[in-house]
Scaffold this motif. Sequence first.
Motif, PDB file in Angstrom:
ATOM      1  N   SER A 167       4.983   4.296   8.988  1.00 58.98           N
ATOM      2  CA  SER A 167       5.338   5.218  10.076  1.00 58.98           C
ATOM      3  C   SER A 167       5.786   6.608   9.648  1.00 58.98           C
ATOM      4  O   SER A 167       6.172   7.404  10.502  1.00 58.98           O
ATOM      5  CB  SER A 167       6.446   4.585  10.934  1.00 58.98           C
ATOM      6  N   ALA A 168       5.762   6.930   8.368  1.00 59.74           N
ATOM      7  CA  ALA A 168       6.241   8.252   7.941  1.00 59.74           C
ATOM      8  C   ALA A 168       5.440   9.375   8.590  1.00 59.74           C
ATOM      9  O   ALA A 168       6.013  10.404   8.991  1.00 59.74           O
ATOM     10  CB  ALA A 168       6.174   8.375   6.428  1.00 59.74           C
ATOM     11  N   ALA A 169       4.140   9.203   8.705  1.00 59.61           N
ATOM     12  CA  ALA A 169       3.315  10.254   9.319  1.00 59.61           C
ATOM     13  C   ALA A 169       3.702  10.477  10.770  1.00 59.61           C
ATOM     14  O   ALA A 169       3.774  11.621  11.235  1.00 59.61           O
ATOM     15  CB  ALA A 169       1.845   9.897   9.196  1.00 59.61           C
ATOM     16  N   ALA A 170       3.994   9.387  11.484  1.00 62.48           N
ATOM     17  CA  ALA A 170       4.377   9.513  12.900  1.00 62.48           C
ATOM     18  C   ALA A 170       5.733  10.197  13.032  1.00 62.48           C
ATOM     19  O   ALA A 170       5.934  11.012  13.926  1.00 62.48           O
ATOM     20  CB  ALA A 170       4.403   8.138  13.553  1.00 62.48           C
ATOM     21  N   VAL A 171       6.671   9.854  12.165  1.00 68.95           N
ATOM     22  CA  VAL A 171       7.991  10.488  12.225  1.00 68.95           C
ATOM     23  C   VAL A 171       7.879  11.970  11.884  1.00 68.95           C
ATOM     24  O   VAL A 171       8.517  12.815  12.520  1.00 68.95           O
ATOM     25  CB  VAL A 171       8.986   9.782  11.273  1.00 68.95           C
ATOM     26  N   ARG A 172       7.071  12.274  10.889  1.00 62.70           N
ATOM     27  CA  ARG A 172       6.857  13.669  10.524  1.00 62.70           C
ATOM     28  C   ARG A 172       6.297  14.448  11.709  1.00 62.70           C
ATOM     29  O   ARG A 172       6.742  15.573  11.994  1.00 62.70           O
ATOM     30  CB  ARG A 172       5.919  13.761   9.322  1.00 62.70           C
ATOM     31  N   ALA A 173       5.336  13.868  12.403  1.00 59.32           N
ATOM     32  CA  ALA A 173       4.742  14.539  13.560  1.00 59.32           C
ATOM     33  C   ALA A 173       5.738  14.698  14.685  1.00 59.32           C
ATOM     34  O   ALA A 173       5.804  15.744  15.346  1.00 59.32           O
ATOM     35  CB  ALA A 173       3.526  13.736  14.035  1.00 59.32           C
TER      36      ALA A 173
ATOM     37  N   LEU B 229       8.776  20.530  -5.909  1.00 58.82           N
ATOM     38  CA  LEU B 229       9.659  19.541  -5.290  1.00 58.82           C
ATOM     39  C   LEU B 229       9.486  19.478  -3.772  1.00 58.82           C
ATOM     40  O   LEU B 229      10.256  18.792  -3.094  1.00 58.82           O
ATOM     41  CB  LEU B 229      11.118  19.875  -5.628  1.00 58.82           C
ATOM     42  N   ALA B 230       8.488  20.147  -3.245  1.00 56.51           N
ATOM     43  CA  ALA B 230       8.266  20.150  -1.792  1.00 56.51           C
ATOM     44  C   ALA B 230       8.032  18.739  -1.278  1.00 56.51           C
ATOM     45  O   ALA B 230       7.345  17.931  -1.914  1.00 56.51           O
ATOM     46  CB  ALA B 230       7.076  21.047  -1.450  1.00 56.51           C
ATOM     47  N   ALA B 231       8.604  18.426  -0.128  1.00 56.01           N
ATOM     48  CA  ALA B 231       8.491  17.083   0.443  1.00 56.01           C
ATOM     49  C   ALA B 231       8.761  17.149   1.940  1.00 56.01           C
ATOM     50  O   ALA B 231       9.089  18.216   2.491  1.00 56.01           O
ATOM     51  CB  ALA B 231       9.474  16.134  -0.243  1.00 56.01           C
ATOM     52  N   ASP B 232       8.605  16.008   2.587  1.00 53.30           N
ATOM     53  CA  ASP B 232       8.909  15.894   4.015  1.00 53.30           C
ATOM     54  C   ASP B 232      10.276  15.274   4.264  1.00 53.30           C
ATOM     55  O   ASP B 232      10.859  15.449   5.336  1.00 53.30           O
ATOM     56  CB  ASP B 232       7.840  15.046   4.709  1.00 53.30           C
TER      57      ASP B 232
ATOM     58  N   GLY C 174      -2.667  14.706   1.648  1.00 53.58           N
ATOM     59  CA  GLY C 174      -2.362  14.741   3.069  1.00 53.58           C
ATOM     60  C   GLY C 174      -1.274  13.783   3.519  1.00 53.58           C
ATOM     61  O   GLY C 174      -0.820  13.842   4.668  1.00 53.58           O
ATOM     62  N   LEU C 175      -0.847  12.894   2.641  1.00 50.81           N
ATOM     63  CA  LEU C 175       0.160  11.905   3.022  1.00 50.81           C
ATOM     64  C   LEU C 175       1.559  12.510   3.025  1.00 50.81           C
ATOM     65  O   LEU C 175       1.830  13.476   2.316  1.00 50.81           O
ATOM     66  CB  LEU C 175       0.124  10.729   2.044  1.00 50.81           C
ATOM     67  N   PRO C 176       2.468  11.931   3.809  1.00 59.70           N
ATOM     68  CA  PRO C 176       3.867  12.379   3.740  1.00 59.70           C
ATOM     69  C   PRO C 176       4.414  12.181   2.332  1.00 59.70           C
ATOM     70  O   PRO C 176       4.002  11.272   1.603  1.00 59.70           O
ATOM     71  CB  PRO C 176       4.580  11.462   4.749  1.00 59.70           C
TER      72      PRO C 176
ATOM     73  N   TRP D 108      14.240  11.322  11.800  1.00 60.72           N
ATOM     74  CA  TRP D 108      14.361  10.557  10.563  1.00 60.72           C
ATOM     75  C   TRP D 108      15.603   9.663  10.589  1.00 60.72           C
ATOM     76  O   TRP D 108      15.601   8.572   9.995  1.00 60.72           O
ATOM     77  CB  TRP D 108      14.424  11.488   9.353  1.00 60.72           C
ATOM     78  N   VAL D 109      16.646  10.108  11.259  1.00 65.73           N
ATOM     79  CA  VAL D 109      17.873   9.307  11.330  1.00 65.73           C
ATOM     80  C   VAL D 109      17.628   8.046  12.148  1.00 65.73           C
ATOM     81  O   VAL D 109      17.993   6.938  11.731  1.00 65.73           O
ATOM     82  CB  VAL D 109      19.029  10.139  11.921  1.00 65.73           C
ATOM     83  N   HIS D 110      17.030   8.199  13.310  1.00 63.92           N
ATOM     84  CA  HIS D 110      16.731   7.029  14.144  1.00 63.92           C
ATOM     85  C   HIS D 110      15.795   6.065  13.414  1.00 63.92           C
ATOM     86  O   HIS D 110      15.977   4.840  13.476  1.00 63.92           O
ATOM     87  CB  HIS D 110      16.104   7.480  15.471  1.00 63.92           C
ATOM     88  N   TRP D 111      14.829   6.622  12.717  1.00 60.34           N
ATOM     89  CA  TRP D 111      13.888   5.787  11.960  1.00 60.34           C
ATOM     90  C   TRP D 111      14.623   4.980  10.892  1.00 60.34           C
ATOM     91  O   TRP D 111      14.410   3.770  10.740  1.00 60.34           O
ATOM     92  CB  TRP D 111      12.822   6.681  11.321  1.00 60.34           C
TER      93      TRP D 111
END
Length: 467
Positions: free
Chosen positions: A457-463, A180-183, A84-86, A377-380
């Motif tokens: 914060s990856a989960a928050a950015v993904r959301a 190779l699927a990823a976020d 479930g993790l990014p 993702w850029v701002h992050w």
Amino acid sequence: MSRPLALQRAQEVLDSGALAATLARRVRYASESEEPQAAPVLRAYLEEEMAASLAPLGFHCRLHENPAAAGLPFLVAERIESAGLPTVLMYAHGDVVRGQAPQWREGLAPWELRIEGERWYGRGTADNKGQHTINLAALEQVIVARQGRLGFNVKLLVETGEEAGSPGLAEFCARERQALAADLFLASDGPRLHAQRPTLFLGSRGALNFELRLQCRERAYHSGNWGGLLANPGIVLAHAVASLVDARGRLLVDALRPREVPAAVRRALADIEVGGGGDDPAIDADWGEPGLTPSERVIGWNSLEVLAMVAGNPAQPVGAIPPGARVFCQLRFVVGTELDAIVPALRAHLDAHGFQAVQIHPGASGAATRLDPQDPWVHWALDSMERSTGKRPALLPNLGGSLPNDIFANTLGLPTLWVPHSYPACAQHAPNEHLLAPVAREGLAIMAGLFWDLGDSAAAVRAARAA
């Protein structure tokens, strides 16, 4: 452990000499993908060096044969903490260009790391062994700092044919799309804007190499007896090229000219200054598209370059009209110019200008890509990099050069972030290639910061991106 301490630990890898020791070991592999006899070395780099280094970090490694090029295998490494993790996909290439050993200055050799002051010399130190060594060293320290739990999953794809044009990479990624699927795609290659300024780029210009050929007759004829009577293919091809690009480098094929530099790209490039380094060439202010800044010309526009021209025998010219001529060209292009439309546009243009006999032979190519500068993702990433360095990073919507980013952006459908750790005067692809220690040290902090922040914060950015 805190974020500042994780960054400190990452930089101590350089200060302690551990980074140099690892890089020295990797430089010793003469992994020249353009040399067929280097195939065993390329495989050994993946098996003996990369897989052996990744396994202690919790990666499961698999070697894959190249579907299009025997002797240029791939390594896929996975470190999965929870489904479930990014997930972040990283990329590296273990191959290098030819060593060119006789051309290195005295005291240097391509397959031996030599440190002189801030410069770490050796083939691959800048492209790409030094860059992926920095990334993996930073990742290791964040794993330790977080007591073995990153808070995200990592996949790493290592190819061995990038310097040979990445044969088979597109087919392999299409076949292994699920594996190779990823976020997020996060990797390091290419140079920073300047050695002193951290840089983030979001894609790359596309490229198409092509050759123009004109064969007028089977053999050469005496220029005194036949000059003025026989068409000279060198002259004809020179005029064909002049119909494509003018004497000041302005592209003349309307179908291959961008309509504009998008407003978001102009804003991103507003504080970008190209060149100015001690080893950089002086920019020709009146070359290229009028009305654009230098950064807009090389990052936000298309350019056509002549790479080589041949008519007759330049080494031993004779008084004869050559039978044929060849011109090797390269088009670099931005998003908006479709790769598949380039050759038809060139054909239509040449035909319309009376050059129907000129043949077009396309070569290596890659599509243009550019992640939206407003993507979350850029701002992050920009925020993370600035926190780690205290400097405002340079944001390039795309690299002026070309990378196989279209495969990651289009085939795999990933947002792509590139954080380079070399600099423009690193002698990449040339003798005396080197890595700058201050850039490497800052790169360790940048990557440790990015990996730490992914856990937070990856989960928050993904959301946010999904929303």
